[in-house]
Write a protein that holds these residues in place. Structure first.
Motif, short mmCIF file in Angstrom:
data_model
loop_
_atom_site.label_atom_id
_atom_site.label_comp_id
_atom_site.label_asym_id
_atom_site.label_seq_id
_atom_site.Cartn_x
_atom_site.Cartn_y
_atom_site.Cartn_z
N PHE A 1 -4.56 -41.33 55.27
CA PHE A 1 -3.98 -39.95 55.70
C PHE A 1 -4.23 -39.08 54.51
O PHE A 1 -4.17 -39.54 53.41
N PRO A 2 -4.51 -37.76 54.81
CA PRO A 2 -4.76 -36.67 53.65
C PRO A 2 -3.75 -36.43 53.02
O PRO A 2 -2.69 -36.70 53.08
N ARG A 3 -4.17 -36.27 51.59
CA ARG A 3 -3.27 -35.65 50.43
C ARG A 3 -3.53 -34.23 50.39
O ARG A 3 -4.34 -33.67 50.05
N GLY A 4 -2.46 -33.56 51.19
CA GLY A 4 -2.64 -32.00 50.94
C GLY A 4 -2.59 -31.51 49.53
O GLY A 4 -1.95 -31.88 48.64
N LEU A 5 -3.43 -30.35 49.47
CA LEU A 5 -3.51 -29.57 48.18
C LEU A 5 -3.79 -30.26 46.88
O LEU A 5 -2.91 -30.10 45.94
N THR A 6 -4.48 -31.16 46.90
CA THR A 6 -4.73 -32.03 45.82
C THR A 6 -6.48 -31.80 45.57
O THR A 6 -7.04 -32.65 44.57
N GLY A 7 -7.17 -30.80 46.05
CA GLY A 7 -8.58 -30.39 45.51
C GLY A 7 -8.50 -29.74 44.30
O GLY A 7 -7.54 -29.39 43.90
N PRO A 8 -9.55 -29.61 43.63
CA PRO A 8 -9.80 -29.00 42.19
C PRO A 8 -9.28 -27.60 42.40
O PRO A 8 -8.66 -27.04 41.19
N ARG A 9 -9.48 -26.73 43.46
CA ARG A 9 -9.07 -25.48 43.38
C ARG A 9 -7.72 -25.16 43.68
O ARG A 9 -7.29 -24.00 44.12
N ASP A 10 -7.22 -26.08 44.49
CA ASP A 10 -5.75 -26.01 44.75
C ASP A 10 -4.54 -25.85 43.90
O ASP A 10 -4.66 -26.23 42.66
N ALA A 11 -3.61 -25.25 44.19
CA ALA A 11 -2.56 -24.79 43.33
C ALA A 11 -2.05 -26.27 42.61
O ALA A 11 -1.72 -27.11 43.61
N ALA A 12 -2.01 -26.19 41.58
CA ALA A 12 -1.71 -27.66 40.75
C ALA A 12 -0.30 -28.38 41.06
O ALA A 12 -0.17 -29.46 41.40
N TYR A 13 0.75 -27.12 41.32
CA TYR A 13 2.15 -27.53 41.53
C TYR A 13 2.62 -27.23 42.86
O TYR A 13 3.98 -27.59 43.16
N ASP A 14 1.87 -26.74 43.94
CA ASP A 14 2.51 -26.64 45.28
C ASP A 14 2.04 -27.94 46.08
O ASP A 14 1.27 -28.68 45.74
N PHE A 15 2.83 -27.87 47.09
CA PHE A 15 2.70 -29.25 47.97
C PHE A 15 2.49 -28.49 49.30
O PHE A 15 2.75 -27.35 49.83
N SER A 16 1.93 -29.30 50.21
CA SER A 16 1.86 -28.92 51.54
C SER A 16 1.91 -30.30 52.41
O SER A 16 1.12 -31.38 52.16
N PHE A 17 2.74 -30.60 53.53
CA PHE A 17 2.91 -31.84 54.28
C PHE A 17 2.60 -31.48 55.70
O PHE A 17 2.63 -32.31 56.47
N SER A 18 2.29 -30.11 55.96
CA SER A 18 1.96 -29.83 57.63
C SER A 18 0.78 -30.61 58.05
O SER A 18 0.84 -30.91 59.18
N GLY A 19 -0.33 -30.50 57.17
CA GLY A 19 -1.70 -31.21 57.65
C GLY A 19 -1.42 -32.56 57.93
O GLY A 19 -1.88 -33.25 58.67
#
Ligand SMILES: Nc1ncnc2c1ncn2[C@@H]1O[C@H](COP(=O)(O)OP(=O)(O)OP(=O)(O)O)[C@@H](O)[C@H]1O
Ligand SMILES: [Mg+2]
Length: 369
Positions: A204-222
């Protein structure tokens, strides 16, 4: 011990959601933690029904306060203060606790402390592991929040480094449990099923873990959508859903991201310990993976025992006792519940903050404002 006797004795009242919690602490020592939950009354609706919760708080309030005082072996007149969750939470539910706290504070002539539920989820760890280091890095993961917070003083300074941009971690557990027909609340039951499943069964996907994503934000909807679609596809194909593997793989995706970002925040900020609080901190796999990753990074992990992670009154009393110990101004009796109280305000002085000694002078009118 004479030393402990001098520490503030505080009663804490928590009614932000569906648990009526009343705790009694002396300084950083837990004396009582009485909880009456209305969770069973909400189960058939698949979520907390605010009006049902408020009524249940009203019925449970006085008996729960009496039980906490009895368990602690103290009387109300011994108290040095009454702390209450002023927010965030369900407005009607908060009002029951705030009204009760005002009434007790007024009747007993004790100072009142309106405190932040989220800061309480962090401060509760003092009851388990002693005084919080300063600064403290906290990963707060609950039914309504998922944030990384840096605090130099839990009574006055809580700075959010990042938070969820959509669902909270606990909310994701609850929603996936509903899709799997496992009931409410979802966290504990997914935790149980996951122990017998394979966390690597489904990627399953790991949200907001790409190199350009906000380092400390989270997303669980995807992630939630991805898990729901995977289950739907299985069902549409007439295949059995491997509940244990789905639970384990979903849970792994959540705790992998949480722990990865928390450890990174500690390293970036040069903080050598991590505190995890909120209901999701009760999760077995989150605790284990956080321990593993903190050990590898040389970070000291502090997580309270599971019963102190979910909502309770002891956490409110713990923060109230810290307010007293640090001579923070008491709240006035005009204190209002604030359903969206920001995490940056650990303490709510009320409309006209004043010294404890003036508590008797507040007019009765303020009690109802
Ligand atoms: N073992 C567990 N694993 C994962 N999640 C859990 C576990 N135990 C409880 N939870 C989740 O924790 C959440 C409840 O936590 P808590 O009581 O702190 O939340 P809340 O008070 O409703 O939200 P908030 O504190 O943000 O206002 C629920 O979403 C529940 O599913
Ligand atoms: Mg909570």
């Amino acid at each position: 011990m004479a030393e402990t006797r001098d520490e503030p004795l505080v009663l804490g009242i928590e009614t932000s959601c569906d648990e009526t919690g009343v705790g009694v602490v002396r300084g950083t020592t837990l004396l009582a933690d009485a909880v009456a939950s209305s969770v069973d009354e909400h189960a058939r609706f698949g979520g907390v029904v605010p009006e049902v919760a408020s009524r249940a708080h009203l019925e449970a309030m006085v008996p729960t306060i009496q039980r906490a005082l009895k368990d602690a072996g103290v009387t109300a007149s011994d108290l040095d203060g009454i702390a209450v969750t002023a927010g965030p939470g369900l407005a009607g539910a908060l009002l029951v606790g705030v009204s009760a706290a005002k009434a007790y504070a007024y009747a007993l002539g004790k100072p009142l402390y309106g405190v932040n539920h989220l800061a309480s989820h962090i401060c509760v760890d003092q009851l388990e592991h002693g005084a919080l280091p300063e600064p403290t890095m906290a990963l707060l993961v609950s039914g309504g929040h998922s944030s990384l917070l840096l605090s130099t003083d839990i009574t006055s300074d809580v700075r959010p480094l990042g938070s969820t941009i959509d669902d909270a971690a606990g909310e994701a557990f609850d929603k996936i449990a509903r899709v799997l027909n496992l009931g409410f609340p979802g966290g504990p039951v997914i935790d149980r099923y996951a122990r017998e499943g394979d966390p690597d069964a489904i990627a399953f996907p790991r949200g907001l873990t790409g190199p350009r994503d906000a380092a400390y934000d989270f997303s669980f909807s995807g992630l939630k959508t991805s898990v729901a679609r995977w289950i739907e596809a299985k069902r549409a194909a007439g295949e059995e859903v491997p509940v244990r593997d789905v639970a384990a793989s979903f849970q792994e995706a959540v705790v992998d991201v949480l722990t990865r970002k928390a450890v990174r925040a500690c390293k970036d900020e040069g903080v050598d310990h991590l505190m995890i609080g909120g209901g999701v901190a009760a999760n077995t796999r989150l605790r284990a993976l956080a321990q593993e990753r903190c050990d590898a990074a040389g970070i000291r992990l502090r997580v309270p025992r599971p019963k102190l992670c979910t909502d309770n009154g002891a956490m409110v009393a713990a923060l109230g006792a810290e307010m007293v110990a640090r001579n923070r101004a008491a709240s006035d009796l005009g204190l209002s519940a604030d359903s969206s109280l920001p995490v940056t305000e650990p303490h709510v002085p009320g409309a006209h903050a004043h010294d404890h000694d003036h508590v008797h002078e507040v007019s009765k009118d303020n009690l109802y404002s």
